[in-house]
Each structure stands twice: as C-alpha cells, then as structure tokens.
Design an enzyme around this catalytic site. Sequence first.
Site, PDB file in Angstrom:
ATOM      1  N   HIS A 412      52.704   7.239  50.285  1.00  0.00           N
ATOM      2  CA  HIS A 412      53.071   8.638  50.520  1.00  0.00           C
ATOM      3  C   HIS A 412      53.994   9.155  49.415  1.00  0.00           C
ATOM      4  O   HIS A 412      53.733  10.200  48.801  1.00  0.00           O
ATOM      5  CB  HIS A 412      53.755   8.744  51.885  1.00  0.00           C
ATOM      6  CG  HIS A 412      54.198  10.120  52.256  1.00  0.00           C
ATOM      7  ND1 HIS A 412      53.544  10.889  53.185  1.00  0.00           N
ATOM      8  CD2 HIS A 412      55.247  10.873  51.831  1.00  0.00           C
ATOM      9  CE1 HIS A 412      54.154  12.054  53.309  1.00  0.00           C
ATOM     10  NE2 HIS A 412      55.205  12.064  52.497  1.00  0.00           N
ATOM     11  N   GLU A 413      55.078   8.424  49.167  1.00  0.00           N
ATOM     12  CA  GLU A 413      56.057   8.910  48.194  1.00  0.00           C
ATOM     13  C   GLU A 413      55.520   8.867  46.766  1.00  0.00           C
ATOM     14  O   GLU A 413      55.846   9.730  45.949  1.00  0.00           O
ATOM     15  CB  GLU A 413      57.357   8.111  48.310  1.00  0.00           C
ATOM     16  CG  GLU A 413      58.054   8.250  49.660  1.00  0.00           C
ATOM     17  CD  GLU A 413      58.354   9.689  50.050  1.00  0.00           C
ATOM     18  OE1 GLU A 413      58.505  10.545  49.147  1.00  0.00           O
ATOM     19  OE2 GLU A 413      58.420   9.973  51.265  1.00  0.00           O
ATOM     20  N   HIS A 416      53.702  12.002  46.030  1.00  0.00           N
ATOM     21  CA  HIS A 416      54.573  13.058  45.511  1.00  0.00           C
ATOM     22  C   HIS A 416      54.845  12.860  44.022  1.00  0.00           C
ATOM     23  O   HIS A 416      54.841  13.816  43.235  1.00  0.00           O
ATOM     24  CB  HIS A 416      55.907  13.043  46.261  1.00  0.00           C
ATOM     25  CG  HIS A 416      55.839  13.549  47.659  1.00  0.00           C
ATOM     26  ND1 HIS A 416      55.253  14.742  48.001  1.00  0.00           N
ATOM     27  CD2 HIS A 416      56.308  13.020  48.827  1.00  0.00           C
ATOM     28  CE1 HIS A 416      55.361  14.933  49.305  1.00  0.00           C
ATOM     29  NE2 HIS A 416      55.987  13.902  49.829  1.00  0.00           N
ATOM     30  N   HIS A 419      51.811  13.654  41.858  1.00  0.00           N
ATOM     31  CA  HIS A 419      51.667  15.112  41.886  1.00  0.00           C
ATOM     32  C   HIS A 419      52.635  15.748  40.887  1.00  0.00           C
ATOM     33  O   HIS A 419      52.269  16.645  40.110  1.00  0.00           O
ATOM     34  CB  HIS A 419      51.954  15.614  43.306  1.00  0.00           C
ATOM     35  CG  HIS A 419      51.695  17.070  43.516  1.00  0.00           C
ATOM     36  ND1 HIS A 419      51.982  17.703  44.703  1.00  0.00           N
ATOM     37  CD2 HIS A 419      51.192  18.035  42.704  1.00  0.00           C
ATOM     38  CE1 HIS A 419      51.655  18.979  44.613  1.00  0.00           C
ATOM     39  NE2 HIS A 419      51.185  19.213  43.407  1.00  0.00           N
TER      40      HIS A 419
END
Length: 623
Positions: A412-413, A416, A419
């Site tokens: 998940h992190e 980020h 991205h």
Amino acid sequence: MLNTDRRRLLAFGAILPFASATPAFAQAMADGVTGGDWDLSELFPDWTAWETARQAVLATLPRLAAYKGHFGHGPDAMAKAMADISDVSKDAVRVYIYAHLSADADVRVSKNQEREGQASDMFTALSEATSWVSPEVLALGAEKVNAYIAANKTLQDRFAFSLSQTLRGADHVLDAKGESILASSSAPLTGPDDVRSQLTASDMPRPTVKLSDGTEVRLDDQGYSLNRDAPNREDRKLIFSEFWDSYAAFSNTLGAAYTSKLKGDVFRAKSRNYPNTLSWALDGPNIPEGVYRTLVEEVNRGLPQLHRYFDLRRRILGLPDIGYYDIYPPLVTLDRKFTLPQMRAITIEALKPFGPEYGKLLTDATTKKWMDPNPRTGKKSGAYMQGGAYDVHPYLLLNLGEDFDSMSTYAHEWGHAIHTLLSKDNNPWETYDYATFIAEIASTANEVFLSRYMLDRAKTKQEKLFYLGSQLEAARGSFFRQTQFAEFELKAHELAEAGEGLSGEKYAEIYYDILRRYHGPNMILPENVAHEWSFVSHFFRSDSFYVFQYATSISAGTWFADQIMNGGKKEQKAMIDVLKAGGSDYPIDILKKKAGLDMTKPDVYRAFVAKFSETMDEIEKLL
C-alpha cells in the site's frame, strides 16, 4: 558452502516456485540491500544545516511580501513573483519534512517536537507573507489573468492550473487582510491533533496484559494493532477490554480536543463563505458533495452483505456468536511469516500487471534507504508515505509485523511512493502534488493486486480461504469501515455547525449508534468500543473528511484491477496515465478523462458490493 548472496537468492526461489528464472528483484537483492531504516541525511546532513535552511526561508519573507502590487505590472512580473514564491515554498517543505520525520521517529524526544513546531511556525509566517496572492489574482480578473498566461511560458507551464483554481474559488477568497488573518490561524488550528498525538503516543498510561500463552503485551496503539487478531478468543476479549478502557479513561480530554478541532473547521468554513464544512473540505479538489453522500447511501444499501459476512465469519471460526473482538482473526490460520526482503520480492512480482515502467521504479526504489519499517517504543504508530520533498524522494514510515496484513501495508505505502515518483517525473513542482482522492486509488490497487496474486498461487483449500478472507477483510476495512468513519465525521461536523453541545460522551454515543447499524443486530458490541472514535487519528487532522477516500479508492482500485486483468496494454496505460497526471487537473476529471471512470455515479460502488458478495460465494463453495 554457498555464499551469503547465493543463499539469499535460493531463499527467494523457495518462496517463489512459480518463477522460471531469477527475477529482477532477486538480482537486486543479491547485493544485500533490503531498504532498511531511512536516511534523512539526504534531506539535511544535520540539525545545523536544517537550521540554516529554516533561517534562509524566513529571510526571504520580506522579499516575497514586497511583490504585493506587482501582478498588475504584466505577465513577466507575475511570473517572476510566483516562481520566487514557489521556489521558497519548495525549500520550506523540505525543512518541514526533516523535522516532521525526525519527530515521528521518536515522539518522546521533546527537542524534535519543538523543531517541528518551529517548522510549522515557519509555514505560518510564509503563508502570512504571501496571503495577498489570491486577492491580487482575483483583482486582475479572469480575462487579464488568462491573457497573462497566454503571454508567458512560465505561467503556462507551472502556474496555469493553480491560477484557474484561484479564479474558480473567487467566492471564497477574502481580501488581503482577511487572508492574512486566516494564514495566521493555521498553526493554532493544528493544536487538537498535536494534543491527541502526544497524549496517545507518550502520556497516556497503557495497560500490560498477560495472554494465555504467558506472553505479556503492552497495549499501546501498536501493541493493540499487532495483537487484536490473537487466536485465543479470551485473549482477544481481554485485549479489547483493557485497550478500549484506556481510551475511555481519557474520553473527556479527547472529546475536548475533538470539539476544538470541529469548531476550528466551522470557523474556517464560515470565514470562507461555505454553506457547511463538507463543501469547504471538498472544494479544494473540486469533489462534488454528491460523491460523499452517494458513497454513504450505497454503502448503507450494501450493509446486508456486510452482515452476511459477519455470520460467515462466525461459522468459519466455529463460534456460537460473533463479537466485535472476533472481527480481526483470519478466517483460517496461515502459518507463514514474511520477512522484509520477502515482502519486497512478492510485492514486486504481484505488481507486474502495472507494466515494466512501474516495475523498474519499484524494484529500484525499494533498494534505497527511504523507509523506517519496524515498530519500536516511542515511534509514531500507523504507516504513511511522505512525498513532499520534490528534489529528494519519498520517505515511508511503517510499523511492520511478519504477517500478510503487514505485507499488504508494505504494498500500500509503496503504491503511494511510486505514484509520487511517476508524478514527479511528469510534472513540475507546482502540479506534482496529487489529490488524496487519487492517491488512495494508487495504494489500494496495490493491495488488490497483491491479494489476487497470492490467491492465484494458493495450492491448498486453507490457503485459498485465507486469501479470500483477506479480500473480504480489505473490503470491510477500507470500504465499509471507512464509510462508517465518514458517517461519524459528517454527523459530528453537522452537530458542531448546529451549535449542539458536544463531549467525549456524546461522540461515543453517536459512534456506538453507527457501529450498531453497520454491524447488525447479531454483533456483540461491548460498551467501551464506543470510544473507538478517538482511536481514529484522521478525525483530528487538519485535512478533514479524509477517510471517505479510502472507500472510494478501494472501489476504484478494484475497478482498475479488473480492467487491467481483463484487458491489456490500453487499460494498463490508462492506470499509469492517471498516476502520471499528478495534480495537473481535478481528481474527478483525471479519472474520467484518462480512464473513463465516473466517480460521481453509484455504479462503481454497486460493482464493489457485488464483488464482495461474489467473494463470499467462492468461500461458501470451498466450505
């Protein structure tokens, strides 16, 4: 004897039997790089350099303030002033991030908390010095501003979108004096979050409990999160009882902090002439209020499926009834632990559907010293990616265990972080900071791909049930639970707007009623879980109405995963194009233009609930 590097490669081969050749991630790992504790020296070598940079920012403020009145001198004058302000702002962000990350590394170090406060005050001073910008842009008028943009390349390349945002918000911009006052208020309005963070991280007494196997566990936020899925039901009851009692004991203090936070939001919304706090919070990224309210409506429409899940969970766990303390254990146990290198390896493989560009960035970035992965006393709980240092790179704070949930957090992190890198490579500083509404799509899509990847390679019924169960838990946690939070947050703000009397007890009452509706008539809800609202740190943060975006994001992330899995390079490119767009447009428009996804309609939420139901059908077939 095999050398260390060769043994490491063989270890990866053992956990990835499906790989036909040594993959790129294993080759990178041969150098022994695992992306350990972060290296903040890439921001500043030491506190002396940091202080020099902070003072340098403060020294520019008279110069920035002196640009007031210059925009009317023409497009070149406007471009010069805006470029100078932007460059100083970029330096200021770097100063703040160093202090912020250092403070979170150990919240008990008061000196670092003081430095973070100094950095926050620096930002307040910067905001005050430049508070004239929006009123001056509006004074020029849209016709002249657009003519300026057409005549100057710097304005075209770096500031066109932000100027259009300012013009769009004309009804909510005050005069120069009013903007200066609001800028001055930003630091004190963060007080409730600061109070809660310090209270829960260092000052609140935390119980220590002895579990059935003799293990003693200190129930701070990290200890609770790591042990709430204990296999022994009596242990879980003990953990929940003691942990939520510790929050209940500070209900008055936390309630007062949250009331102060709500009043601050009402003040800011009224000051800027918004009809309510929700419209104020959503106006920046230009998200229609209907998106928020449609989500809540559709989730409530899908609650019978959530109640079905709780009963399915009860049956699989072999329980006579279902309680709130039974939500977190996996439906079946999987005696498999994941080391940090293994998390990295599997995540890289699982995200290959994003394509080679994404994969290369992830493979390279995860070898760097950008991450602080392990829990420890005094470290800020939870997980986040800090990507504001445009000229450096993202940093990640994690508190990983060795289970699948921790690997999901890792994926998940890093979603980020990648991205951020894609946005940075395709946008100037001024438009690379993407909206949260899209940010959480990038990260939750990673979780979807990871879970499906593990399920596809599951060989036993037990493994399949585990990963299907993890998909249901992701849906419960990100779609249903976050919307539950969103309902509470909206209700609390509406009461504050109406001038109702508010307290920790009142918040607990509101939250408990929502809990009851979401979890159904058969769920045992101990009274002290009503204080869970104060455990949700997002409620206290300055970026109000944040949590609903986890629900919209897992819906959109699942949509993208289905598109990519069932499509090809066109769908893959659409997702990457969304990430590369950064903050160059409003998030609703980016999704619609780049990928054809309309988040203003209920379709994406209904499709997600249908997928949730289908996953339960798959489990029923295996039972």
